[in-house]
Design a protein around this motif. Structure first.
Motif, mmCIF file in Angstrom:
data_model
loop_
_atom_site.group_PDB
_atom_site.id
_atom_site.type_symbol
_atom_site.label_atom_id
_atom_site.label_comp_id
_atom_site.label_asym_id
_atom_site.label_seq_id
_atom_site.Cartn_x
_atom_site.Cartn_y
_atom_site.Cartn_z
ATOM 1 N N CYS A 309 0.851 -1.196 0.000
ATOM 2 C CA CYS A 309 0.000 0.000 0.000
ATOM 3 C C CYS A 309 0.887 1.247 0.000
ATOM 4 C CB CYS A 309 -0.914 0.004 1.224
ATOM 5 S SG CYS A 309 -1.859 1.532 1.401
ATOM 6 N N ARG A 310 0.603 2.183 -0.912
ATOM 7 C CA ARG A 310 1.426 3.395 -1.022
ATOM 8 C C ARG A 310 0.727 4.614 -0.406
ATOM 9 N NH1 ARG A 310 4.606 4.684 -6.147
ATOM 10 N NH2 ARG A 310 5.941 5.525 -4.521
ATOM 11 N N CYS A 311 -0.178 4.326 0.516
ATOM 12 C CA CYS A 311 -0.951 5.406 1.148
ATOM 13 C C CYS A 311 -0.034 6.434 1.831
ATOM 14 C CB CYS A 311 -1.910 4.788 2.163
ATOM 15 S SG CYS A 311 -3.409 5.708 2.352
ATOM 16 N N VAL A 314 0.899 8.692 -0.810
ATOM 17 C CA VAL A 314 -0.256 9.467 -1.294
ATOM 18 C C VAL A 314 -0.580 10.579 -0.294
ATOM 19 C CG1 VAL A 314 -2.733 9.349 -1.833
ATOM 20 C CG2 VAL A 314 -1.191 7.547 -2.654
ATOM 21 N N CYS A 324 0.168 3.502 -7.453
ATOM 22 C CA CYS A 324 0.137 2.317 -6.596
ATOM 23 C C CYS A 324 -0.302 1.124 -7.460
ATOM 24 C CB CYS A 324 -0.846 2.516 -5.450
ATOM 25 S SG CYS A 324 -1.111 1.004 -4.511
ATOM 26 N N LEU A 326 -1.664 -1.474 -6.737
ATOM 27 C CA LEU A 326 -2.899 -2.137 -6.285
ATOM 28 C C LEU A 326 -4.158 -1.333 -6.627
ATOM 29 C CD1 LEU A 326 -1.634 -3.214 -2.735
ATOM 30 C CD2 LEU A 326 -1.616 -4.535 -4.841
ATOM 31 N N PHE A 327 -3.969 -0.082 -7.064
ATOM 32 C CA PHE A 327 -5.101 0.813 -7.324
ATOM 33 C C PHE A 327 -6.033 0.237 -8.385
ATOM 34 C CE2 PHE A 327 -6.792 4.585 -9.726
ATOM 35 C CZ PHE A 327 -7.636 5.055 -8.726
ATOM 36 N N CYS A 331 -7.255 -3.187 -4.756
ATOM 37 C CA CYS A 331 -7.796 -2.148 -3.862
ATOM 38 C C CYS A 331 -8.842 -1.304 -4.604
ATOM 39 C CB CYS A 331 -6.639 -1.277 -3.370
ATOM 40 S SG CYS A 331 -7.129 -0.074 -2.131
ATOM 41 N N TYR A 337 -8.025 -1.839 0.472
ATOM 42 C CA TYR A 337 -6.862 -2.513 1.059
ATOM 43 C C TYR A 337 -6.113 -1.546 1.981
ATOM 44 C CZ TYR A 337 -2.406 -5.141 1.056
ATOM 45 O OH TYR A 337 -1.262 -5.829 1.416
ATOM 46 N N GLY A 338 -6.152 -0.273 1.649
ATOM 47 C CA GLY A 338 -5.448 0.731 2.456
ATOM 48 C C GLY A 338 -6.392 1.835 2.894
ATOM 49 N N CYS A 340 -6.407 5.040 2.417
ATOM 50 C CA CYS A 340 -6.763 6.093 1.437
ATOM 51 C C CYS A 340 -7.903 5.659 0.528
ATOM 52 C CB CYS A 340 -5.568 6.444 0.573
ATOM 53 S SG CYS A 340 -4.180 7.070 1.482
ATOM 54 N N MET A 341 -8.219 4.367 0.534
ATOM 55 C CA MET A 341 -9.352 3.880 -0.257
ATOM 56 C C MET A 341 -10.602 3.733 0.622
ATOM 57 S SD MET A 341 -10.216 3.122 -3.337
ATOM 58 C CE MET A 341 -8.964 2.547 -4.472
ATOM 59 N N CYS A 348 -7.314 8.082 -3.087
ATOM 60 C CA CYS A 348 -7.542 6.829 -3.822
ATOM 61 C C CYS A 348 -9.043 6.585 -4.003
ATOM 62 C CB CYS A 348 -6.897 5.647 -3.088
ATOM 63 S SG CYS A 348 -5.113 5.816 -2.918
HETATM 64 FE FE1 SF4 Z 1 -2.822 1.633 -3.101
HETATM 65 FE FE2 SF4 Z 1 -5.194 1.179 -2.022
HETATM 66 FE FE3 SF4 Z 1 -3.155 2.006 -0.500
HETATM 67 FE FE4 SF4 Z 1 -4.345 3.646 -2.287
HETATM 68 S S1 SF4 Z 1 -5.242 2.772 -0.454
HETATM 69 S S2 SF4 Z 1 -2.176 3.444 -1.949
HETATM 70 S S3 SF4 Z 1 -4.807 2.229 -3.971
HETATM 71 S S4 SF4 Z 1 -3.343 0.063 -1.588
#
Ligand code: SF4
Length: 360
Positions: A309-311, A314, A324, A326-327, A331, A337-338, A340-341, A348
């Motif tokens: 996760c690159r939250c 972000v 990211c 996974l976007f 996710c 998954y993180g 920010c989603m 996200c």
């Molecule tokens: Fe990636 Fe989801 Fe984390 Fe956003 S919230 S950085 S899309 S894993």
């Protein structure tokens, strides 16, 4: 957000886009806003497509749900597991803690209620003999309503699990040391409460311009033009482009209410770590309604984000959601998954809600 068609005029937007193109320097410019509502307008109206390629605008730590530390979620889950009613906002219930979210706890039989305001939670406490804990999350905009409820008087069985955070210290954390932020678009809502003064450290200490902006497309484009004009002149300062709502001194009554009920404390921000003076806690006089004091909470928490996760990037304006891997794959808003989603004000979540990667 109330629609104001005067600030959605297409011809004026195009005029501002031309002005922005004239003011933009040749080198890259990274502008950062710290507000989910700003991101919604920017994404919904495709404002990034009106900017020259060298001008980028990203969301910083502007989503309260996204930055709430795992520890506070674990505390809320622990209270629910102790048999108390935990009242919270809808998206807060879905944020994962170390072992589970409040939604998971509810599925396992805990009493977690979704409310729309602190007033709903107080009303709930008045109608029951059970303990009701309100999970108080949000920035300077929501904290005054909670403070006002405390001053109005709450029932004996009502307490707060406070997780309120302050925006200027988080902005300051972004520009400590080496950074590539050219300017801040400051949040209109928060600024109606705090006014212009708390932003002065950015031009004065960090040489970073600040423009307080409203939430309509023309507000944001106008604010971006003002930021670029400051950069071009090399004279960073704090400007108010949202004068129809923000007074220079802010809302003095709300500030007084806040100071009467809360004191400033250090807080941990998910994805950012500890930030000095960036949170609020109840003053000693309200200790009887402080859930942490009242129920002696002790939890073991793991603040690490899920692998991949690159939250954290972000939230600190170092990455866009589509950077990211996974976007929109592992996710999504349905399968976050993180954080920010999960948070509806998370970048996200907003990008996914409006169809994925907006036209840049
Ligand atoms: Fe990636 Fe989801 Fe984390 Fe956003 S919230 S950085 S899309 S894993």
């Amino acid at each position: 957000m109330m629609k104001d068609l005067r600030f959605r005029d297409r011809a004026k937007a195009e005029e501002l886009a031309r002005l922005i193109a004239r003011l933009a320097p040749e080198e890259p410019v990274k502008l950062v806003h710290v507000c989910g509502t700003h991101e919604v307008t920017i994404t919904e109206f495709g404002l990034r497509s009106l900017l020259p390629p060298q001008v980028e605008i990203l969301e910083g730590p502007g989503c309260p749900v996204c930055v709430t530390p795992v520890k506070h979620i674990d505390e809320a889950v622990a209270l629910a597991e102790q048999g108390h009613i935990v009242a919270t906002f809808g998206d807060m219930a879905r944020v994962p803690g170390t072992h589970q979210s409040l939604e998971d706890a509810r599925s396992a039989g805990a009493d977690v209620r979704i409310v729309y305001s602190v007033a709903d939670a107080v009303e709930l406490a008045r109608k029951t003999d059970r303990e009701v804990v309100f999970f108080a999350v949000g920035f300077e905009t929501t904290a005054p309503t909670v403070a006002a409820a405390m001053l109005d008087g709450v029932p004996e069985n009502f307490s707060l699990l406070v997780s309120h955070k302050l925006i200027p210290p988080a902005m300051a954390a972004l520009v400590q040391g080496e950074h590539d932020i050219s300017g801040f678009l400051a949040p209109g809502h928060v600024s109606t409460i705090i006014g212009m003064e708390p932003y002065k450290i950015f031009p004065e200490r960090f040489g970073v311009p600040v423009v307080i902006g409203g939430f309509e497309p023309l507000d944001i484009l106008y604010s971006i033009a003002l930021l670029l004009r400051q950069l071009r002149k090399g004279e960073p300062k704090v400007e108010n482009a949202y004068t129809r709502a923000v007074r220079p001194e802010g809302n003095l009554k709300a500030q007084a209410i806040l100071a009467e009920v809360f004191e400033v404390t250090d807080h941990y921000w998910r994805g950012m770590g500890p930030i000095p003076g960036s949170g609020l806690k109840l003053r000693e006089e309200f200790a009887a309604h402080d859930a942490r004091e009242r129920f002696g909470l002790e939890v073991e928490s793991n603040e690490a984000l899920h692998p991949g996760c690159r939250c954290a990037q972000v939230i600190t304006a170092k990455a866009r959601p589509d950077q990211c891997p996974l976007f929109q794959k592992a996710c999504t808003p349905r399968t976050p998954y993180g954080p920010c989603m999960v948070g509806e004000e998370g970048m996200c979540h907003i990008w996914a809600r409006y169809g994925g990667r907006p036209k840049l």
